[in-house]
Design a protein around this motif. Structure first.
Motif, PDB file in Angstrom:
ATOM      1  N   PRO A 255      74.495  37.258  57.703  1.00  0.00           N
ATOM      2  CA  PRO A 255      74.831  37.046  56.288  1.00  0.00           C
ATOM      3  C   PRO A 255      73.736  37.443  55.293  1.00  0.00           C
ATOM      4  O   PRO A 255      74.050  38.002  54.236  1.00  0.00           O
ATOM      5  CB  PRO A 255      75.125  35.546  56.230  1.00  0.00           C
ATOM      6  N   ASN A 256      72.466  37.175  55.608  1.00  0.00           N
ATOM      7  CA  ASN A 256      71.401  37.589  54.672  1.00  0.00           C
ATOM      8  C   ASN A 256      71.443  39.103  54.462  1.00  0.00           C
ATOM      9  O   ASN A 256      71.318  39.586  53.334  1.00  0.00           O
ATOM     10  CB  ASN A 256      70.009  37.256  55.236  1.00  0.00           C
TER      11      ASN A 256
ATOM     12  N   THR B 254      70.444  30.238  51.143  1.00  0.00           N
ATOM     13  CA  THR B 254      70.443  31.657  51.486  1.00  0.00           C
ATOM     14  C   THR B 254      71.648  31.911  52.401  1.00  0.00           C
ATOM     15  O   THR B 254      72.146  30.989  53.053  1.00  0.00           O
ATOM     16  CB  THR B 254      69.117  32.064  52.168  1.00  0.00           C
ATOM     17  N   PRO B 255      72.127  33.157  52.433  1.00  0.00           N
ATOM     18  CA  PRO B 255      73.417  33.403  53.087  1.00  0.00           C
ATOM     19  C   PRO B 255      73.495  32.990  54.559  1.00  0.00           C
ATOM     20  O   PRO B 255      74.520  32.466  54.989  1.00  0.00           O
ATOM     21  CB  PRO B 255      73.599  34.916  52.916  1.00  0.00           C
ATOM     22  N   ASN B 256      72.428  33.205  55.331  1.00  0.00           N
ATOM     23  CA  ASN B 256      72.476  32.769  56.731  1.00  0.00           C
ATOM     24  C   ASN B 256      72.719  31.259  56.810  1.00  0.00           C
ATOM     25  O   ASN B 256      73.521  30.791  57.627  1.00  0.00           O
ATOM     26  CB  ASN B 256      71.140  33.056  57.442  1.00  0.00           C
ATOM     27  N   LEU B 259      76.324  30.257  55.851  1.00  0.00           N
ATOM     28  CA  LEU B 259      77.302  30.430  56.927  1.00  0.00           C
ATOM     29  C   LEU B 259      77.175  29.318  57.967  1.00  0.00           C
ATOM     30  O   LEU B 259      78.177  28.726  58.385  1.00  0.00           O
ATOM     31  CB  LEU B 259      77.145  31.798  57.601  1.00  0.00           C
ATOM     32  N   LEU B 260      75.957  29.008  58.373  1.00  0.00           N
ATOM     33  CA  LEU B 260      75.752  27.968  59.392  1.00  0.00           C
ATOM     34  C   LEU B 260      76.233  26.617  58.892  1.00  0.00           C
ATOM     35  O   LEU B 260      76.850  25.845  59.642  1.00  0.00           O
ATOM     36  CB  LEU B 260      74.262  27.888  59.762  1.00  0.00           C
ATOM     37  N   PHE B 265      77.541  24.531  61.933  1.00  0.00           N
ATOM     38  CA  PHE B 265      76.519  24.771  62.956  1.00  0.00           C
ATOM     39  C   PHE B 265      75.199  24.078  62.607  1.00  0.00           C
ATOM     40  O   PHE B 265      74.319  23.966  63.443  1.00  0.00           O
ATOM     41  CB  PHE B 265      76.281  26.270  63.168  1.00  0.00           C
ATOM     42  N   ILE B 280      74.875  26.819  68.978  1.00  0.00           N
ATOM     43  CA  ILE B 280      74.058  27.996  68.644  1.00  0.00           C
ATOM     44  C   ILE B 280      72.757  27.925  69.438  1.00  0.00           C
ATOM     45  O   ILE B 280      72.111  26.873  69.488  1.00  0.00           O
ATOM     46  CB  ILE B 280      73.757  28.020  67.128  1.00  0.00           C
ATOM     47  N   LEU B 288      67.828  33.796  62.820  1.00  0.00           N
ATOM     48  CA  LEU B 288      68.454  33.543  61.528  1.00  0.00           C
ATOM     49  C   LEU B 288      67.472  32.890  60.552  1.00  0.00           C
ATOM     50  O   LEU B 288      67.810  32.641  59.397  1.00  0.00           O
ATOM     51  CB  LEU B 288      69.680  32.648  61.699  1.00  0.00           C
TER      52      LEU B 288
END
Lengths: 317, 317
Positions: A255-256, B254-256, B259-260, B265, B280, B288
């Motif tokens: 995603p980043n 942040t995007p990572n 998503l988690l 997750f 994970i 990540l």
């Protein structure tokens, strides 16, 4: 550091002020690059812009986001939008000046602070430079204009008063494409579903991409649940259904990396080297886990045309 | 390692097979946790599931994604969906067996391979355990049933034949909420716009969140262009407009990390410690950029109710 800009609006003056943005083509009509258009992707949030049209400066704007590839705004609402001729859209928060300023009348004060190259107006006559669109000016030139302007007006110039960012414009543009897809009599309903799923990197598009790319190019992650199927040539900019679903027009990215790639903060060379925008600090790239590769993996020939589009029309440099 | 499961379908058998999923409440009617429901969040992609209903096993399924918090499927299409009573929805790709198997008839072979605790059927009688929903079974028990089943049937059991993942179900649920918002006569059109923008972390919701949280809790990044405004209690699960726009119901991530967090997750304790799902790998968390903090920053009391919801109803553990 704040940079200062001066725009000579063209025929889209009204749309730009009311809509909260600037728009320029990417190249001149003869295909040559122009510094005045390249400046669109150099402008950064909180930069300040003087708006020059009809021989006067009547608005000052604050850049609210980085530029986005977008079709000509006059065509936003028309059915036959020419998606092939995208330009740069730069979100701006405009305010009317208390007293509009005529540069011609103050050219004696202004002249010495105008740039020698790429000046928006003639330092002799104060007339607009016909070739100029977005020109960089010194803070002194900006301050002089502001001195003559009285105080800024109170409210924003936009019709709805809200601050728009690239994500908002992207939504508007994508929703417009969705409407075109839904209204296309040549597409079956299952094709429409897949084309619209592809907007979010889902459905057949995702399956197609994962057959071409099995790991994130930057982090090496292969766990599909941690990967986003990201268009190289943006979904909204694709010429047709084939491009929107083409597995060669996508990358599987964590995603980043997806956000950085989608917003033009990174791109790739055809041989797989990462390109980083100067708009993001080295320390931010580090925290986001974006490092240069020891062994870049070259792209396939079928990916090259899409990557070229990304470098020229999405990457902010 | 593949895990094997056995589901005793309840009244939603048809919806589950046709829709490509399993659905359970999160707790028993008296509010007590049940291992049979907790198993929904332990199941992982590529696990295999035997489908037991009407005294026979007629389908075998492959888990296609992790569980998602979702309202009861019978209510998917009804106007008054009770979003407060969400359960777990587990995406499954079902195939009909060539020959349905009646466990009662093969209980003498099966009995020794059934678990002592939390068995889906009685090892004496072969009758279904009324309390069971999703039960873990041994690979031997699974293989014995498959021996008696003949070959698997050819096609998937779903009505549309496609493989659905959590993102697809999430889209369906969110689209349904959008329809409810658009049809709500108590909301003004500008309220509707803001509520729908909030689905993507945009508009007023984003502004509200960034007044409460100024940096990503995990990476420390403060550059707003690299941050996503993420709901703590998911947008689709919010009780009302207030929760959907509440700045205390969001984090800037942040995007990572977004998503988690969105997929359950990771989660957070009220004092700001990160919780990591066993789904994970440690090496994936590393790549990540998700590390434990030296100095966790405690959450505000107004954030606690939302975080509790996230830990109980989103986090996969």
């Amino acid at each position: 550091m704040t940079r200062y800009w001066w725009v000579n609006h063209k025929q889209t003056f009204k749309q730009e002020i009311n809509g909260g943005y600037l728009w320029s083509p990417k190249r001149e009509a003869n295909g040559v690059r122009s510094q005045f258009y390249e400046n669109m992707r150099l402008a950064a949030p909180n930069n300040l812009v003087l708006s020059f049209a009809h021989s006067r400066i009547a608005y000052v704007g604050r850049v609210t986001d980085f530029a986005l590839s977008a079709p000509k705004p006059l065509e936003f609402a028309s059915a036959g939008a020419n998606w092939d001729e995208e330009g740069w859209l730069l979100p701006i928060h405009w305010h009317p000046l208390g007293v509009p300023v005529r540069p011609k009348e103050i050219i004696s004060r202004l002249a010495q602070f105008l740039p020698e190259k790429y000046s928006p107006i003639s330092s002799q006559t104060g007339n607009g430079n016909q070739k100029a669109y977005l020109a960089e000016i010194s803070s002194q030139a900006f301050q002089i204009v502001m001195e003559f302007s009285g105080n800024e007006g109170s409210g924003p110039a936009h019709l709805d008063g809200s601050i728009s960012r690239s994500a908002d414009f992207k939504d508007v543009l994508e929703t417009r494409v969705e409407e075109l897809i839904n209204g296309d009599l040549n597409l079956s309903s299952s094709e429409k579903v897949q084309l619209i799923k592809a907007r979010r990197g889902q459905g057949i598009f995702r399956d197609n991409v994962s057959r071409v790319e099995n790991a994130c190019r930057v982090t090496g992650i292969t766990n599909r649940r941690l990967l986003i199927a990201s268009h190289i040539k943006p979904w909204r900019s694709c010429a047709d259904s084939m491009q929107r679903l083409d597995g060669y027009n996508g990358l599987m990215l964590t995603p980043n990396v997806d956000l950085l790639f989608d917003r033009g903060f990174i791109s790739f060379t055809n041989d797989g080297q990462i390109l980083k925008s100067h708009h993001i600090d080295a320390s931010e790239f580090d925290r986001l886990g974006v490092f240069d590769f020891d062994k870049p993996k070259a792209f396939l020939p079928k990916q090259h045309q899409y990557l070229q589009h990304h470098r020229e029309s999405v990457f902010l440099g």
